[in-house]
Design an enzyme around this catalytic site. Structure first.
Site, PDB file in Angstrom:
ATOM      1  N   ARG A 293     -54.700  -3.921 -28.306  1.00 62.12           N
ATOM      2  CA  ARG A 293     -55.317  -2.720 -27.739  1.00 62.12           C
ATOM      3  C   ARG A 293     -56.842  -2.797 -27.811  1.00 62.12           C
ATOM      4  O   ARG A 293     -57.521  -1.949 -27.277  1.00 62.12           O
ATOM      5  CB  ARG A 293     -54.850  -1.583 -28.605  1.00 62.12           C
ATOM      6  CG  ARG A 293     -54.337  -0.268 -28.145  1.00 62.12           C
ATOM      7  CD  ARG A 293     -53.449  -0.100 -27.041  1.00 62.12           C
ATOM      8  NE  ARG A 293     -53.052   1.279 -26.885  1.00 62.12           N
ATOM      9  CZ  ARG A 293     -51.791   1.701 -26.884  1.00 62.12           C
ATOM     10  NH1 ARG A 293     -50.806   0.856 -26.980  1.00 62.12           N
ATOM     11  NH2 ARG A 293     -51.523   2.967 -26.715  1.00 62.12           N
TER      12      ARG A 293
ATOM     13  N   ARG B  39     -43.632  13.025 -18.214  1.00 63.00           N
ATOM     14  CA  ARG B  39     -42.632  12.167 -18.883  1.00 63.00           C
ATOM     15  C   ARG B  39     -41.798  12.950 -19.882  1.00 63.00           C
ATOM     16  O   ARG B  39     -42.318  13.794 -20.611  1.00 63.00           O
ATOM     17  CB  ARG B  39     -43.332  11.059 -19.697  1.00 63.00           C
ATOM     18  CG  ARG B  39     -43.924   9.998 -18.874  1.00 63.00           C
ATOM     19  CD  ARG B  39     -44.104   8.707 -19.619  1.00 63.00           C
ATOM     20  NE  ARG B  39     -45.012   8.728 -20.748  1.00 63.00           N
ATOM     21  CZ  ARG B  39     -45.642   7.649 -21.197  1.00 63.00           C
ATOM     22  NH1 ARG B  39     -45.471   6.480 -20.624  1.00 63.00           N
ATOM     23  NH2 ARG B  39     -46.439   7.723 -22.242  1.00 63.00           N
TER      24      ARG B  39
HETATM   25  P1  AMP Z   1     -48.069   3.819 -26.789  1.00 60.11           P
HETATM   26  O1  AMP Z   1     -46.646   4.199 -26.942  1.00 60.11           O
HETATM   27  O2  AMP Z   1     -48.273   2.348 -26.594  1.00 60.11           O
HETATM   28  O3  AMP Z   1     -48.779   4.625 -25.723  1.00 60.11           O
HETATM   29  O4  AMP Z   1     -48.791   4.166 -28.180  1.00 60.11           O
HETATM   30  C1  AMP Z   1     -48.822   5.476 -28.682  1.00 60.11           C
HETATM   31  C2  AMP Z   1     -49.896   5.590 -29.748  1.00 60.11           C
HETATM   32  O5  AMP Z   1     -49.592   4.702 -30.830  1.00 60.11           O
HETATM   33  C3  AMP Z   1     -51.305   5.204 -29.309  1.00 60.11           C
HETATM   34  O6  AMP Z   1     -51.993   6.262 -28.655  1.00 60.11           O
HETATM   35  C4  AMP Z   1     -51.933   4.839 -30.649  1.00 60.11           C
HETATM   36  O7  AMP Z   1     -52.244   5.990 -31.406  1.00 60.11           O
HETATM   37  C5  AMP Z   1     -50.785   4.126 -31.351  1.00 60.11           C
HETATM   38  N1  AMP Z   1     -50.779   2.662 -31.048  1.00 60.11           N
HETATM   39  C6  AMP Z   1     -49.829   1.971 -30.365  1.00 60.11           C
HETATM   40  N2  AMP Z   1     -50.150   0.675 -30.284  1.00 60.11           N
HETATM   41  C7  AMP Z   1     -51.332   0.539 -30.930  1.00 60.11           C
HETATM   42  C8  AMP Z   1     -52.193  -0.557 -31.187  1.00 60.11           C
HETATM   43  N3  AMP Z   1     -51.913  -1.794 -30.737  1.00 60.11           N
HETATM   44  N4  AMP Z   1     -53.313  -0.329 -31.893  1.00 60.11           N
HETATM   45  C9  AMP Z   1     -53.637   0.896 -32.358  1.00 60.11           C
HETATM   46  N5  AMP Z   1     -52.883   1.978 -32.142  1.00 60.11           N
HETATM   47  C10 AMP Z   1     -51.730   1.815 -31.432  1.00 60.11           C
END
Ligand code: AMP
Length: 215
Positions: free
Chosen positions: A88, A127
């Site tokens: 990320r 969603r």
């Molecule tokens: P996502 O489901 O990928 O949209 O992730 C949801 C939330 O999880 C994000 O907004 C972050 O708060 C956290 N998150 C997921 N992947 C990461 C990552 N690689 N690095 C840091 N935070 C993450």
């Protein structure tokens, strides 16, 4: 085959990753899913991550890197994997490179799913998810035939706290600032493939498959 799906929140990374995982028989590693499951089980990691996630901010690198490292060392990753939501930021991408070198692997492909910001907001704010079986819906683009219950298992559908409109805009800002620089990082390595994520699910998937066949 080892690959990464990059793209703004709501670009369709999770949907495509699930299809690729099923058809290529490789694990789908979503850091967001792993973190959410830790939050709902109230593990130490979950308790540390919860506040950042609810605010749409990134969870600190050291927490995410350690969970990814543990996951990549599991046996099912030997023949490949698909990363969704990781890396990320540039530090995570560099740490991933290092991890892969240590286990004598390299990244084969990075797919960037391009979707306009306005479309992303519409997609995310509509969603809905089933916490029981993981099925996903959209209130207007892909509604459940059972309204607010899951078609597969009948459980009530929920909206992720961070999918609410106020948080979505912050998540998009975080994407633009922290994650987008990875596009140039992977382009420079010659493994980036840009795809329009605005097409329908099957079309996006077919484009990914055509590219993978050529690798
Ligand atoms: P996502 O489901 O990928 O949209 O992730 C949801 C939330 O999880 C994000 O907004 C972050 O708060 C956290 N998150 C997921 N992947 C990461 C990552 N690689 N690095 C840091 N935070 C993450």
């Amino acid at each position: 085959m080892k690959m990464i799906l990059l793209g703004a929140p709501g670009a369709g990374k999770g949907t495509q990753a699930k299809l690729i995982s099923k058809n290529f028989n490789i694990p789908h590693i979503s850091t967001g899913d792993i973190l959410r499951s830790n939050v709902s089980q109230e593990t130490e990691l979950g308790l540390k991550a919860k506040g950042y996630m609810e605010a749409g901010a990134l969870v600190p690198d050291e927490l995410v890197l350690s969970l990814v490292k543990d996951r990549l060392l599991q046996e099912d990753c030997e023949k490949g994997f698909i990363l969704d939501g990781f890396p990320r930021n540039l530090q995570q991408a560099k740490a991933l490179n290092q991890m892969l070198q240590e286990i004598k692997m390299n990244m084969d492909r990075v797919f960037l799913l391009n979707v306009d910001k306005d479309e992303v907001v519409v997609r995310i704010s509509g969603r809905r998810f089933c916490e029981n079986c993981g099925s996903s819906y959209h209130i207007s683009l892909n509604p459940s035939k059972l309204g607010t219950s899951c078609e597969v298992c009948g459980e009530a559908l929920i909206q992720r706290t961070d999918d609410k409109k106020e948080v979505v805009l912050d998540r998009i800002k975080v994407y633009e600032k922290a994650t987008k620089p990875l596009v140039d990082y992977y382009r420079a390595q010659g493994i980036l493939e840009e795809i329009s994520g605005s097409k329908d699910i099957q079309e996006v998937y077919d484009t990914i498959c055509r590219d993978l066949q050529a690798v």
